[in-house]
Design an enzyme around this catalytic site. Structure first.
Site: not given
Ligand code: DGL
Length: 289
Positions: A7, A40, A70-71, A206-207
């Site tokens: 992630d 993001g 991570c999405n 988002c995780t």
């Molecule tokens: N935790 C990640 C997700 O699921 C990334 C969040 C990020 O870095 O902006 O999207």
């Protein structure tokens, strides 16, 4: 050998936690790309490049399978990596390696259908009554992955994604609960105003948001079902490794936590979620570039 979990930061720990419960004997290496978090608000090209580097670091550390927890990376980079990079990369390795994302099991959970199922389009007007609200990063929202993939399978579901710019970063930095609560309330309200009512169901897409799932619960109307990714992802990955025994994910129950950022302990918010102190080690410096 091990299962790698990747992630941009600490959000993927929510997925890692569920994976460990599902595969307790496996060896896990978690990598947080905290040097480059948040993903993001980055461009697609940057997200692809950083995800590739993260996967390489994990493969070199001994992972055979890498889960993009991570999405943003799954939505923006996974297909590109599978189509352009992974096959060439595999030739340099003696062992089978693969990268898997977390969007497929989430779509399956939201639609109640297997991924292979695509709805027959009959051309008749369908009343879309089931409104699913997705809370996600700007890059995930821009990809429209949830709208596109759910619509292919269930035309009776209408998907609205709320881009929560800055929320993952606040969670990453361990912001206080009041600020997080106000920010989440604002996004739930913004979605309600755009849709004209509250969603019937919500996806925490988002995780990082799983770490403050209770605040989403608080600001959504009581009883709104929330689709949580960790259990669906853990089940899907567990089934996958049972079906694909060529991937060696170890069997000694080892847990390693790596960061491209500053090694050491994490914020109070993370420790509260994790339930005990958690120390990250540095990846070797040439890999953190
Ligand atoms: N935790 C990640 C997700 O699921 C990334 C969040 C990020 O870095 O902006 O999207």
């Amino acid at each position: 050998m091990a299962m790698g979990v990747f992630d941009s930061g600490v959000g993927g720990l929510s997925i890692h936690h569920a994976l460990v419960s599902r595969l307790p004997q496996a060896d896990f290496i978690y990598l947080a790309d905290q040097k480059h978090t948040p993903y993001g608000d980055r461009s697609g090209e940057e997200i692809v490049e950083l995800t590739k580097q993260g996967c390489e670091t994990l493969f070199e550390a001994g992972a055979s399978l890498v889960v993009l927890a991570c999405n943003t990376a799954s939505a923006v980079a996974l297909r590109r990596l599978q189509q352009t990079w992974l096959s060439g990369f595999r030739k340099t390795y003696k062992r089978p390696v693969n990268v898997l994302g977390i969007i497929v099991p989430t779509i399956e959970a939201a639609t109640g259908l297997p991924w292979e199922h695509e709805a027959e389009r009959r051309g008749e007007k369908i009343e879309k009554l089931d409104i699913v609200g997705v809370f996600a990063t700007v890059a995930t929202a821009r990809s429209r992955v949830y709208e596109i993939e759910i619509d292919k399978r269930r035309q009776d579901i209408a998907v609205f994604t709320e881009a929560c710019s800055g929320l993952a970063d606040m969670i990453e930095k361990g912001a206080d609960r009041d600020s997080l609560s106000a920010k989440i309330k604002g996004h739930v309200e913004s979605l309600r105003i755009r849709v004209g009512r509250y969603p019937d169901r919500a996806i925490l897409g988002c995780t990082h948001y799983e770490l403050v799932a209770d605040l989403f619960r608080e600001h959504l109307p009581a009883g709104t079902p929330i689709i949580h990714q960790p259990p669906s992802v853990a089940k899907a990955m567990g089934d996958y490794v049972e079906r694909h025994t060529q991937y060696d994910i170890g069997s000694s129950g080892a847990r390693t936590f790596l960061t491209t950022g500053t090694p050491g302990s994490q914020s109070g918010l993370i420790e509260a979620f994790w339930g005990s102190p958690l120390t990250f080690n540095a990846v070797s410096s040439d890999k953190a570039a």
